[in-house]
Design an enzyme around this catalytic site. Structure first.
Site, PDB file in Angstrom:
ATOM      1  N   TYR A 128      38.973 -17.211  40.078  1.00  0.00           N
ATOM      2  CA  TYR A 128      40.451 -17.832  39.939  1.00  0.00           C
ATOM      3  C   TYR A 128      40.752 -17.174  38.212  1.00  0.00           C
ATOM      4  CZ  TYR A 128      43.946 -21.112  40.513  1.00  0.00           C
ATOM      5  OH  TYR A 128      45.094 -21.941  40.673  1.00  0.00           O
ATOM      6  N   GLY A 129      40.596 -15.804  38.545  1.00  0.00           N
ATOM      7  CA  GLY A 129      41.166 -14.958  37.416  1.00  0.00           C
ATOM      8  C   GLY A 129      42.486 -14.589  37.683  1.00  0.00           C
ATOM      9  N   GLU A 170      57.986   5.151  22.357  1.00  0.00           N
ATOM     10  CA  GLU A 170      58.963   5.766  23.368  1.00  0.00           C
ATOM     11  C   GLU A 170      58.293   5.915  24.596  1.00  0.00           C
ATOM     12  OE1 GLU A 170      61.702   8.682  21.957  1.00  0.00           O
ATOM     13  OE2 GLU A 170      61.625   7.763  19.805  1.00  0.00           O
ATOM     14  N   ARG A 219      32.448 -22.244  39.614  1.00  0.00           N
ATOM     15  CA  ARG A 219      31.082 -22.966  38.830  1.00  0.00           C
ATOM     16  C   ARG A 219      31.786 -24.104  38.446  1.00  0.00           C
ATOM     17  NH1 ARG A 219      30.111 -22.916  33.638  1.00  0.00           N
ATOM     18  NH2 ARG A 219      31.312 -21.504  32.956  1.00  0.00           N
ATOM     19  N   GLU A 270      57.053   8.292  17.881  1.00  0.00           N
ATOM     20  CA  GLU A 270      57.338   9.409  18.891  1.00  0.00           C
ATOM     21  C   GLU A 270      56.022   9.480  19.805  1.00  0.00           C
ATOM     22  OE1 GLU A 270      59.941  11.186  18.970  1.00  0.00           O
ATOM     23  OE2 GLU A 270      60.588  10.307  17.424  1.00  0.00           O
ATOM     24  N   GLU A 301      42.853   5.522  37.110  1.00  0.00           N
ATOM     25  CA  GLU A 301      42.485   4.804  35.926  1.00  0.00           C
ATOM     26  C   GLU A 301      41.754   5.616  34.971  1.00  0.00           C
ATOM     27  OE1 GLU A 301      41.176   0.360  37.775  1.00  0.00           O
ATOM     28  OE2 GLU A 301      39.463   2.009  37.182  1.00  0.00           O
ATOM     29  N   GLN A 341      30.298  -9.569  41.532  1.00  0.00           N
ATOM     30  CA  GLN A 341      30.316  -9.858  43.028  1.00  0.00           C
ATOM     31  C   GLN A 341      28.904  -9.895  43.753  1.00  0.00           C
ATOM     32  OE1 GLN A 341      33.281  -7.187  44.602  1.00  0.00           O
ATOM     33  NE2 GLN A 341      35.088  -8.408  43.616  1.00  0.00           N
ATOM     34  N   HIS A 389      38.988  -4.730  46.195  1.00  0.00           N
ATOM     35  CA  HIS A 389      38.760  -3.599  45.402  1.00  0.00           C
ATOM     36  C   HIS A 389      37.495  -3.117  46.457  1.00  0.00           C
ATOM     37  CE1 HIS A 389      38.035  -0.076  42.924  1.00  0.00           C
ATOM     38  NE2 HIS A 389      37.222  -0.456  42.237  1.00  0.00           N
ATOM     39  N   ASP A 428      34.125  -6.985  39.354  1.00  0.00           N
ATOM     40  CA  ASP A 428      33.083  -6.245  40.169  1.00  0.00           C
ATOM     41  C   ASP A 428      31.892  -6.321  39.974  1.00  0.00           C
ATOM     42  OD1 ASP A 428      35.391  -4.761  41.525  1.00  0.00           O
ATOM     43  OD2 ASP A 428      35.522  -3.243  40.173  1.00  0.00           O
TER      44      ASP A 428
END
Length: 345
Positions: free
Chosen positions: A24-25, A229, A47, A225, A193, A85, A106, A82
């Protein structure tokens, strides 16, 4: 390439079935709430008496231990981190009903063999291409985040339909659903990623910042810079691709981009990208990350300390503290606070 939309979802393959969301994240909470608002019966697996247990209860969900939730459900969405799991799957494996579906957002653990599901259950993936809060916010606004769909096991012959119904219920068919495989999703996600979205971008920002500072320029100016931006450019790219970026930046910036950019990201960079991709494809990164977790994350923590302790972070924190538009809006600063108090009756 077929993109599945609202019009393609004619029959709800999950109608009348219980969906258990374990974890439940960010993603789990968004999926659960969208599923419920789409009319799906949802049970949260967490839990007992943990923070997720209480959070889900406060959101109005029924909550049970993961094993109990899996036993009641026809589809179990395993949305814990992950590395957690495999352990969670070990807890629920015997509780899964034959013909039920195990869903991931995923493909890491299936693709790299960290989880070997029972042969009598469907194994599917629905991967929204955005964080949980965006998945929820877009759903509430009547829109949706695009999703990827994949099937790894299909003993019932209904796995793809179940995945499409799940994607539909969280808003994915509003944004479009693209078919992929667990291997393609996992390998491209890790590559993005490491090479572009996080690793490549962060390292490019830091190297640019350090180059200006070592040349004698003020760190604050270098921060503006090389980091501040960047949002402008990313927003333009996100909204309209390269064409929109070139439309809104100056001719000077565009010429500098086109003529100098390939000297920074060159053939040598591409070769190193291929090396990183090869490490992902051959499971080298997965083995490295699994062993790192088993060792208690010593290298991860050391690298994170070095990154968050970098000068650019200290300079940025001070500068952002002066950017009023980034600060939370306080009651005192709200328009209502500027109104004169009404006289008592």
């Amino acid at each position: 390439m077929k993109i599945w939309t609202e019009a393609d979802h004619q029959t709800n393959a999950l109608k009348g079935h219980v969906v258990a969301v374990i974890g439940y994240g960010s993603q789990g909470r968004a999926h659960a709430r969208n599923l419920r608002d789409s009319g799906q019966e949802v049970l949260i697996g967490a839990r007992r008496d943990g923070s997720s247990w209480h959070k889900a209860q406060s959101d109005g969900f029924r909550v049970a231990e993961p094993r109990e939730a899996a036993a009641e459900a026809s589809l179990v969405a395993l949305l814990t981190p992950d590395m957690a799991q495999p352990q969670v799957y070990g807890q629920i494996e015997s509780s899964l009903k034959a013909g039920s579906a195990l869903l991931f957002a995923h493909g890491f653990n299936i693709h790299f063999g960290c989880i070997s599901p029972r042969a009598d259950i469907d194994v599917i993936m629905v991967a929204p291409k955005g964080p949980g809060d965006l998945v929820r916010r877009q759903y509430e606004e009547g829109r949706g985040v695009p999703c990827l769909r994949a099937v790894a096991q299909n003993p019932t012959g209904q796995a793809a339909e179940k995945a499409l119904s799940y994607a539909h219920a969280i808003g994915g068919t509003r944004g479009g659903v693209i078919d992929t495989s667990f291997a393609e999703e996992t390998e491209t996600d890790l590559f993005g990623e490491q090479v572009v979205l996080c690793g490549g971008t962060a390292e490019l920002v830091i190297q640019g910042f350090e180059t200006l500072v070592e040349a004698g320029y003020q760190p604050e100016v270098a921060y503006f810079e090389c980091l501040h931006e960047l949002k402008l450019i990313v927003d333009l790219l996100h909204e309209g691709g390269m064409a929109k970026m070139y439309e809104f930046i100056s001719d000077t910036a565009a010429y500098g981009d086109l003529s100098r950019g390939p000297r920074i990201i060159d053939a040598g960079t591409r070769q190193r990208m291929r090396e990183v991709l090869r490490e992902i494809q051959q499971g080298e990164f997965a083995r490295d990350w699994i062993l790192e977790n088993q060792a208690g994350l010593p290298r991860h923590r050391a690298l994170m300390r070095a990154r968050t302790g970098h000068q650019i972070e200290q300079v940025g924190k001070a500068l952002r503290g002066r950017m009023s538009w980034l600060q939370p809006r306080t009651e005192a600063a709200s328009p209502a606070a500027d109104k004169p108090a009404e006289k008592a009756a």
